[in-house]
Design a protein around this motif. Sequence first.
Motif, PDB file in Angstrom:
ATOM      1  N   GLU A 146       3.271  12.756   6.214  1.00 59.11           N
ATOM      2  CA  GLU A 146       2.707  11.837   5.106  1.00 59.11           C
ATOM      3  C   GLU A 146       1.442  11.071   5.583  1.00 59.11           C
ATOM      4  O   GLU A 146       0.747  11.253   6.578  1.00 59.11           O
ATOM      5  CB  GLU A 146       3.938  10.472   5.351  1.00 59.11           C
ATOM      6  N   LEU A 159      -7.832  14.557   3.981  1.00 59.14           N
ATOM      7  CA  LEU A 159      -6.495  14.750   3.396  1.00 59.14           C
ATOM      8  C   LEU A 159      -6.236  16.555   3.432  1.00 59.14           C
ATOM      9  O   LEU A 159      -5.183  16.790   4.011  1.00 59.14           O
ATOM     10  CB  LEU A 159      -6.386  14.628   1.929  1.00 59.14           C
ATOM     11  N   GLN A 207       0.852  -0.944  -0.004  1.00 63.88           N
ATOM     12  CA  GLN A 207       0.055   0.163   0.058  1.00 63.88           C
ATOM     13  C   GLN A 207       0.800   1.205  -0.145  1.00 63.88           C
ATOM     14  O   GLN A 207       1.863   1.256   0.754  1.00 63.88           O
ATOM     15  CB  GLN A 207      -0.920  -0.022   1.296  1.00 63.88           C
ATOM     16  N   PRO A 208       0.531   2.204  -0.885  1.00 62.50           N
ATOM     17  CA  PRO A 208       1.458   3.480  -1.060  1.00 62.50           C
ATOM     18  C   PRO A 208       1.226   4.377   0.300  1.00 62.50           C
ATOM     19  O   PRO A 208       0.274   4.453   0.853  1.00 62.50           O
ATOM     20  CB  PRO A 208       0.751   4.034  -2.269  1.00 62.50           C
ATOM     21  N   GLN A 209       2.399   4.919   0.518  1.00 62.71           N
ATOM     22  CA  GLN A 209       2.510   5.926   1.511  1.00 62.71           C
ATOM     23  C   GLN A 209       2.993   7.303   0.833  1.00 62.71           C
ATOM     24  O   GLN A 209       3.887   7.237   0.263  1.00 62.71           O
ATOM     25  CB  GLN A 209       3.523   5.327   2.615  1.00 62.71           C
ATOM     26  N   VAL A 210       2.077   8.368   0.850  1.00 59.68           N
ATOM     27  CA  VAL A 210       2.576   9.720   0.172  1.00 59.68           C
ATOM     28  C   VAL A 210       2.990  10.532   1.145  1.00 59.68           C
ATOM     29  O   VAL A 210       2.469  10.833   2.379  1.00 59.68           O
ATOM     30  CB  VAL A 210       1.464   9.954  -0.802  1.00 59.68           C
ATOM     31  N   LEU A 264       2.160  14.771  -2.580  1.00 58.92           N
ATOM     32  CA  LEU A 264       1.574  13.462  -2.620  1.00 58.92           C
ATOM     33  C   LEU A 264       2.327  12.444  -3.176  1.00 58.92           C
ATOM     34  O   LEU A 264       1.833  11.752  -3.967  1.00 58.92           O
ATOM     35  CB  LEU A 264       0.018  13.528  -3.200  1.00 58.92           C
ATOM     36  N   LEU A 296      -7.467   6.394  -0.403  1.00 60.72           N
ATOM     37  CA  LEU A 296      -7.620   7.517  -1.064  1.00 60.72           C
ATOM     38  C   LEU A 296      -6.508   7.734  -2.290  1.00 60.72           C
ATOM     39  O   LEU A 296      -6.604   7.923  -3.225  1.00 60.72           O
ATOM     40  CB  LEU A 296      -7.665   9.064  -0.290  1.00 60.72           C
ATOM     41  N   PHE A 297      -5.172   7.251  -1.582  1.00 61.98           N
ATOM     42  CA  PHE A 297      -4.121   7.275  -2.522  1.00 61.98           C
ATOM     43  C   PHE A 297      -3.892   5.775  -2.970  1.00 61.98           C
ATOM     44  O   PHE A 297      -2.962   5.535  -4.058  1.00 61.98           O
ATOM     45  CB  PHE A 297      -2.712   7.477  -1.791  1.00 61.98           C
ATOM     46  N   GLY A 298      -4.389   4.651  -2.650  1.00 62.94           N
ATOM     47  CA  GLY A 298      -4.289   3.369  -3.018  1.00 62.94           C
ATOM     48  C   GLY A 298      -4.630   2.440  -2.120  1.00 62.94           C
ATOM     49  O   GLY A 298      -4.288   2.344  -0.813  1.00 62.94           O
ATOM     50  N   GLN A 328      -1.468   7.838   4.505  1.00 64.61           N
ATOM     51  CA  GLN A 328      -1.789   6.291   3.902  1.00 64.61           C
ATOM     52  C   GLN A 328      -3.287   6.091   3.831  1.00 64.61           C
ATOM     53  O   GLN A 328      -3.922   6.361   4.878  1.00 64.61           O
ATOM     54  CB  GLN A 328      -0.778   5.533   4.753  1.00 64.61           C
ATOM     55  N   ILE A 388       4.588   9.348  -3.899  1.00 65.55           N
ATOM     56  CA  ILE A 388       4.614   8.208  -3.138  1.00 65.55           C
ATOM     57  C   ILE A 388       5.964   7.834  -2.585  1.00 65.55           C
ATOM     58  O   ILE A 388       7.208   7.770  -3.574  1.00 65.55           O
ATOM     59  CB  ILE A 388       4.559   6.973  -4.018  1.00 65.55           C
TER      60      ILE A 388
END
Length: 286
Positions: free
Chosen positions: A261, A251, A52-55, A60, A266-268, A263, A62
Amino acid sequence: NADAAMYYAKENGRDNYQFFTREINQQVNERLLMENALRQALAQGQLEVYYQPQVALPGLAIVGVEALLRWHHPEWGMVSPGRFIPVAEETGLIVPIGEWVLREACAQQLRWRDEGLAVRMAVNLSSVQFQHGDLAGLITGIVTGMGAVPENIELEITESVVLDCADCARDTLTRLHELGFSIAMDDFGTGYSSLSYINQLPLDRIKIDQSFVRDITSNPQSSAIASAVVAMARSLDLQVIAEGVETAEQLEYLRLLECEELQGYLFGRPQPADAIGRLLRGDPPG
Ligand code: C2E
Ligand code: MG
Ligand code: MG
Ligand code: MG
């Protein structure tokens, strides 16, 4: 606890006794069934690691991914980690499974690195893993043996690690931190004594639990807690990431708090490596 339930049942008469024993037998059988199935899962390739991405704010981009275990059972379908991780912990199977996850995650990070895609890799550790042998040596051996770099690996622990063994957790984490690994405190704010250990452990990052993020825009208590955690992290020089971000409103709220950051869905969602690779390369989805 079976004895206590049996005692309680006896006190409440014969019908209840039979009801309770049946109930307990069923639970025990389900556990045994899952334990045996889980033993086979690792050997038969039913386990998979999703990412799972962390932005990072503000752009934003990754910057990391969290490795999250998935179990595709041939008959039961997808079994959620919430159900099988506790069984894996009780049976000790989390020890070989945890090693396998770390190997998979390192191998994937190296494949991405070869493509020029640099991401921090976060791996969850169970408190049970801290009670088996030399965890710091084991982790370092795996990571460096594969050619991965401790500085690019983050180890996520929960408060249960500290509750189950404060001293061994501190020693192990201190060694891992000295060897270059980052340490993140997962699900922060949900435990009992969050503040008492926070400066006794070599932490780099705090993960604000998703329960506070869920109603951050509607519940003043949740937003106050999230805001306090961000402020505390900043003053202790810790990084902070919010978990479970699902909406644009959440967000924007976290952006105002200057959370570093994020997670969340919303971002994946957590996804197989191929799908995350496409996200990292910026390919169109599909
Ligand atoms: P966690 O480490 O706190 O992982 C975050 C969980 O939140 C994941 O659940 C993820 O899918 C979910 N999540 C992420 N974004 C959102 C969102 O926007 N909304 C909602 N509702 N949920 C979101 P998952 O994958 O089911 O894992 C559950 C827990 O199982 C993990 O919580 C972790 O404690 C444990 N776990 C998973 N993989 C491993 C592993 O390899 N080793 C160990 N020891 N535990 C693991
Ligand atoms: Mg985690
Ligand atoms: Mg969490
Ligand atoms: Mg959790």
